[in-house]
Design an enzyme around this catalytic site. Sequence first.
Site, short mmCIF file in Angstrom:
data_model
loop_
_atom_site.label_atom_id
_atom_site.label_comp_id
_atom_site.label_asym_id
_atom_site.label_seq_id
_atom_site.Cartn_x
_atom_site.Cartn_y
_atom_site.Cartn_z
N CYS A 198 0.84 -1.21 0.00
CA CYS A 198 0.00 0.00 0.00
C CYS A 198 0.88 1.26 0.00
O CYS A 198 1.48 1.58 -1.01
CB CYS A 198 -0.98 -0.03 1.18
N HIS B 273 -3.75 -5.21 0.87
CA HIS B 273 -3.17 -5.70 2.13
C HIS B 273 -3.29 -7.22 2.20
O HIS B 273 -4.35 -7.75 2.54
CB HIS B 273 -3.91 -5.07 3.32
N GLU C 296 -1.98 -9.14 4.40
CA GLU C 296 -1.87 -9.62 5.78
C GLU C 296 -3.23 -9.81 6.46
O GLU C 296 -3.31 -10.51 7.48
CB GLU C 296 -0.99 -8.67 6.60
#
Length: 410
Positions: free
Chosen positions: A79, A167, A169
Amino acid sequence: MAEQILILDFGSQYTQLIARRVRELNVYCEIHPYNKVPEITSDIKGVILSGSPCSVRDEGAPDIDLDSMRGKLPILGVCYGSQLMAQKYGGEVLPSEIREYGRANLTHIDQHYDLLKEMTHGSQVWMSHGDTIKVLPDGFEVIASTPAVEVAAFKVQGEETYGIQFHPEVTHSLEGKNLIRNFVVHICGCAQDWTADMFVDSTVAELKAKLGDDKVVMGLSGGVDSSVAATLIHRAIGDNLTCVFVDNGLLRKNEFEEVLDSYKTLGLNVIGVDAKQRFYDALSGLTDPEAKRKAIGRVFIEVFDDEAHKIEGVKWLGQGTIYPDVIESVSVKGPSATIKSHHNVGGLPDFMKLSVVEPLNTLFKDEVREVGRSLEIPEAIIGRHPFPGPGLAIRILGDITAEKVKHCRK
């Protein structure tokens, strides 16, 4: 030293999650603020740049010199990290026409690249950004897109440098773990040998070398962190460790007796101290939660210091500090605005004159539990529900009396 991934934090709310995902692959990693980059040693196998609440277009936005890393180490910008690379090297980052927050789908994925192997067409990812990379620098190529974002992922030609706009994660990125594994294992070449058993062996050896024949005193709470830390230190130095468990009058029902009993099975040398009245006296008339916390912290240190002075020749204080405590005490933009007073990271009054030993300060809570299982600590301690030191004093509104504590316990 174990091989590791270096995560540089630009202030994202998700940075600790990136570390958790890397650790789940049995690969060690550390988070450092972008403005405090450690020396790049041979054990660092790759670098991940986190997201950020900032915009790369803001005056004074977080920045970093990447020239010393590019082409020498694999880099993954997430990002903000990807936008920062694009802008630094001649691309253009502009405000998004529509701020993209939430689920999106990768409608173009170039699986020729190691980063995207086993990612499927239409894969759901999680977006959270107000800016978009509109123009990539020379030598940067698009390797994934969504219907709204052409540059959802890029690679720099001739080097293992990547950027992604989403993202991986968070769990909403359904194949995010694949992508992180691709980067950490296939691109960075990490061996995935950082396990609980390995941690126990290496930590006990380090503690033996560090502490030698010195004596250590440690306060126990009955919780998993202090119990695991104490067991590791005990493995290293045996009876040179003395543990102190203080009854502050604010524990749960029957907790003092039950915890002391559970420690007998671990072979720890534990002193139980009944200090209820000292705490009740200090809390008399206090109603503000923070004032209560400070009073409890002060009296605990006084009681603990009294017990420590009874041990001849003690040089070290053992603490169950874990990694989130360390990370949160060093925020990206300087000290965090408010850290509650029981958030203790190496915090000791000067008069105690003890060095601090914190064997768990690189572990997350779930990793502490795995280490505890490796040490064969009873599951009753490993799975014990956390209960903060101020305990019932904060649960009870207004001033504290023994009678109110008795009712709250029931």
